[in-house]
Scaffold this motif. Structure first.
Motif, PDB file in Angstrom:
ATOM      1  N   ILE A   1      23.472  71.098 -12.926  1.00  0.00           N
ATOM      2  CA  ILE A   1      22.591  70.494 -13.925  1.00  0.00           C
ATOM      3  C   ILE A   1      21.247  71.225 -13.952  1.00  0.00           C
ATOM      4  O   ILE A   1      20.683  71.473 -15.025  1.00  0.00           O
ATOM      5  N   PHE A   2      20.725  71.584 -12.798  1.00  0.00           N
ATOM      6  CA  PHE A   2      19.449  72.296 -12.741  1.00  0.00           C
ATOM      7  C   PHE A   2      19.523  73.630 -13.482  1.00  0.00           C
ATOM      8  O   PHE A   2      18.618  73.993 -14.223  1.00  0.00           O
ATOM      9  N   PHE A   3      20.605  74.375 -13.307  1.00  0.00           N
ATOM     10  CA  PHE A   3      20.718  75.696 -13.903  1.00  0.00           C
ATOM     11  C   PHE A   3      21.248  75.684 -15.338  1.00  0.00           C
ATOM     12  O   PHE A   3      21.079  76.664 -16.056  1.00  0.00           O
ATOM     13  N   ASN A   4      21.870  74.608 -15.775  1.00  0.00           N
ATOM     14  CA  ASN A   4      22.502  74.542 -17.091  1.00  0.00           C
ATOM     15  C   ASN A   4      21.478  74.162 -18.170  1.00  0.00           C
ATOM     16  O   ASN A   4      20.829  73.130 -18.060  1.00  0.00           O
ATOM     17  N   PRO A   5      21.366  74.945 -19.238  1.00  0.00           N
ATOM     18  CA  PRO A   5      20.392  74.625 -20.288  1.00  0.00           C
ATOM     19  C   PRO A   5      20.905  73.650 -21.356  1.00  0.00           C
ATOM     20  O   PRO A   5      20.132  73.230 -22.220  1.00  0.00           O
ATOM     21  N   PHE A   6      22.173  73.276 -21.323  1.00  0.00           N
ATOM     22  CA  PHE A   6      22.760  72.450 -22.380  1.00  0.00           C
ATOM     23  C   PHE A   6      22.697  70.970 -22.003  1.00  0.00           C
ATOM     24  O   PHE A   6      23.390  70.520 -21.091  1.00  0.00           O
ATOM     25  N   HIS A   7      21.881  70.207 -22.726  1.00  0.00           N
ATOM     26  CA  HIS A   7      21.628  68.809 -22.383  1.00  0.00           C
ATOM     27  C   HIS A   7      22.878  67.938 -22.446  1.00  0.00           C
ATOM     28  O   HIS A   7      23.117  67.141 -21.532  1.00  0.00           O
ATOM     29  N   LEU A   8      23.662  68.070 -23.505  1.00  0.00           N
ATOM     30  CA  LEU A   8      24.849  67.207 -23.616  1.00  0.00           C
ATOM     31  C   LEU A   8      25.837  67.471 -22.476  1.00  0.00           C
ATOM     32  O   LEU A   8      26.446  66.539 -21.947  1.00  0.00           O
ATOM     33  N   MET A   9      25.979  68.711 -22.098  1.00  0.00           N
ATOM     34  CA  MET A   9      26.854  69.017 -20.959  1.00  0.00           C
ATOM     35  C   MET A   9      26.273  68.424 -19.674  1.00  0.00           C
ATOM     36  O   MET A   9      27.009  67.924 -18.827  1.00  0.00           O
ATOM     37  N   ASN A  10      24.952  68.465 -19.536  1.00  0.00           N
ATOM     38  CA  ASN A  10      24.308  67.874 -18.368  1.00  0.00           C
ATOM     39  C   ASN A  10      24.519  66.366 -18.322  1.00  0.00           C
ATOM     40  O   ASN A  10      24.695  65.794 -17.246  1.00  0.00           O
ATOM     41  N   PHE A  11      24.506  65.717 -19.473  1.00  0.00           N
ATOM     42  CA  PHE A  11      24.750  64.272 -19.506  1.00  0.00           C
ATOM     43  C   PHE A  11      26.162  63.972 -19.015  1.00  0.00           C
ATOM     44  O   PHE A  11      26.385  63.026 -18.265  1.00  0.00           O
ATOM     45  N   PHE A  12      27.120  64.795 -19.432  1.00  0.00           N
ATOM     46  CA  PHE A  12      28.494  64.639 -18.958  1.00  0.00           C
ATOM     47  C   PHE A  12      28.570  64.874 -17.450  1.00  0.00           C
ATOM     48  O   PHE A  12      29.236  64.132 -16.720  1.00  0.00           O
ATOM     49  N   LEU A  13      27.867  65.882 -16.959  1.00  0.00           N
ATOM     50  CA  LEU A  13      27.860  66.171 -15.524  1.00  0.00           C
ATOM     51  C   LEU A  13      27.210  65.033 -14.732  1.00  0.00           C
ATOM     52  O   LEU A  13      27.663  64.710 -13.631  1.00  0.00           O
ATOM     53  N   ILE A  14      26.158  64.444 -15.291  1.00  0.00           N
ATOM     54  CA  ILE A  14      25.521  63.303 -14.620  1.00  0.00           C
ATOM     55  C   ILE A  14      26.519  62.164 -14.470  1.00  0.00           C
ATOM     56  O   ILE A  14      26.589  61.515 -13.421  1.00  0.00           O
ATOM     57  N   ALA A  15      27.317  61.945 -15.500  1.00  0.00           N
ATOM     58  CA  ALA A  15      28.343  60.900 -15.408  1.00  0.00           C
ATOM     59  C   ALA A  15      29.398  61.274 -14.368  1.00  0.00           C
ATOM     60  O   ALA A  15      29.948  60.404 -13.691  1.00  0.00           O
ATOM     61  N   CYS A  16      29.661  62.565 -14.203  1.00  0.00           N
ATOM     62  CA  CYS A  16      30.683  63.018 -13.248  1.00  0.00           C
ATOM     63  C   CYS A  16      30.186  63.065 -11.805  1.00  0.00           C
ATOM     64  O   CYS A  16      30.995  63.147 -10.891  1.00  0.00           O
ATOM     65  N   VAL A  17      28.881  63.018 -11.596  1.00  0.00           N
ATOM     66  CA  VAL A  17      28.346  63.059 -10.233  1.00  0.00           C
ATOM     67  C   VAL A  17      28.926  61.928  -9.396  1.00  0.00           C
ATOM     68  O   VAL A  17      29.155  62.079  -8.200  1.00  0.00           O
ATOM     69  N   ASN A  18      29.190  60.813 -10.029  1.00  0.00           N
ATOM     70  CA  ASN A  18      29.697  59.673  -9.267  1.00  0.00           C
ATOM     71  C   ASN A  18      31.126  59.860  -8.781  1.00  0.00           C
ATOM     72  O   ASN A  18      31.639  59.000  -8.071  1.00  0.00           O
ATOM     73  N   LEU A  19      31.767  60.968  -9.115  1.00  0.00           N
ATOM     74  CA  LEU A  19      33.027  61.293  -8.439  1.00  0.00           C
ATOM     75  C   LEU A  19      32.746  61.464  -6.949  1.00  0.00           C
ATOM     76  O   LEU A  19      33.514  61.022  -6.109  1.00  0.00           O
ATOM     77  N   GLY A  20      31.624  62.102  -6.644  1.00  0.00           N
ATOM     78  CA  GLY A  20      31.221  62.242  -5.246  1.00  0.00           C
ATOM     79  C   GLY A  20      30.815  60.918  -4.637  1.00  0.00           C
ATOM     80  O   GLY A  20      31.182  60.597  -3.506  1.00  0.00           O
ATOM     81  N   SER A  21      30.064  60.128  -5.385  1.00  0.00           N
ATOM     82  CA  SER A  21      29.642  58.809  -4.892  1.00  0.00           C
ATOM     83  C   SER A  21      30.834  57.913  -4.616  1.00  0.00           C
ATOM     84  O   SER A  21      30.819  57.131  -3.669  1.00  0.00           O
ATOM     85  N   SER A  22      31.873  58.057  -5.442  1.00  0.00           N
ATOM     86  CA  SER A  22      33.051  57.202  -5.260  1.00  0.00           C
ATOM     87  C   SER A  22      33.809  57.541  -3.987  1.00  0.00           C
ATOM     88  O   SER A  22      34.622  56.743  -3.514  1.00  0.00           O
ATOM     89  N   MET A  23      33.555  58.701  -3.409  1.00  0.00           N
ATOM     90  CA  MET A  23      34.190  59.071  -2.147  1.00  0.00           C
ATOM     91  C   MET A  23      33.423  58.527  -0.946  1.00  0.00           C
ATOM     92  O   MET A  23      33.964  58.443   0.153  1.00  0.00           O
TER      93      MET A  23
END
Length: 180
Positions: A76-98
């Motif tokens: 997310i830090f290196f990616n300039p595309f906001h919509l993709m970052n929003f999707f990645l933020i939603a995917c971060v919880n794959l790690g949290s779910s572990m």
């Protein structure tokens, strides 16, 4: 430490993700959508992670959970595309779910009944400590650096927690819980 790390991520997410979305020029309803979608992995993977940990131990899910959070935040830090970052933020919880279904289990499987009562109060301070540290870390970073550096900082912190979990949690053998 595991619980403080996970709650640090949650505190960061609920404070800075809506600010990031708003500062990116999107409506506040997008914040609600991203945060709502990010809860789905916690719901869908809780039982599967618990079953895996019962058979294989908690070492790998916790370490890899923090690693997923770290890598995703660094992307997310290196990616300039906001919509993709929003999707990645939603995917971060794959790690949290572990991590989330195992944090209390890890503590209570490795404590004797006598120590459990003594240390429960200390364990319960993990949430307030993390919810204090998240805005404090963010305030310090924002004092010196632009907003996106929050994702770099949380990625580095979560990388350290992944390394800590990998080194400090011993792998279990054939379903026997690891010792701290």
């Amino acid at each position: 430490i595991i619980t403080v790390g996970l709650m640090l991520w949650f505190g960061f997410k609920y404070l800075y993700v809506p600010l990031y979305i708003l500062s990116s020029g999107y409506l506040d309803s997008m914040s609600g959508l991203v945060l709502a979608i990010s809860i789905l992995p916690l719901i869908f993977f809780e039982v599967k992670v618990g079953n895996y940990a019962d058979k294989q131990g908690m070492h790998k899910p916790i370490a890899f959970g923090f690693l997923i959070i770290a890598i995703t935040n660094l992307i997310i830090f290196f990616n300039p595309f906001h919509l993709m970052n929003f999707f990645l933020i939603a995917c971060v919880n794959l790690g949290s779910s572990m991590i989330e279904p195992l944090q209390e289990t890890l503590l209570f499987k490795n404590l004797s009944e006598e120590r459990e009562e003594d240390l429960y109060g200390i364990y319960m301070t993990a949430d307030p400590v993390a919810y204090f540290l998240a805005p404090l870390i963010g305030a310090v970073i924002l004092f010196f650096l632009p907003f996106k550096f929050l994702f770099l900082a949380i990625g580095i912190i979560m990388s350290g927690l992944s390394l800590f979990a990998w080194k400090s949690l011993k792998p279990s053998v054939s379903g026997v819980p690891p010792n701290l």
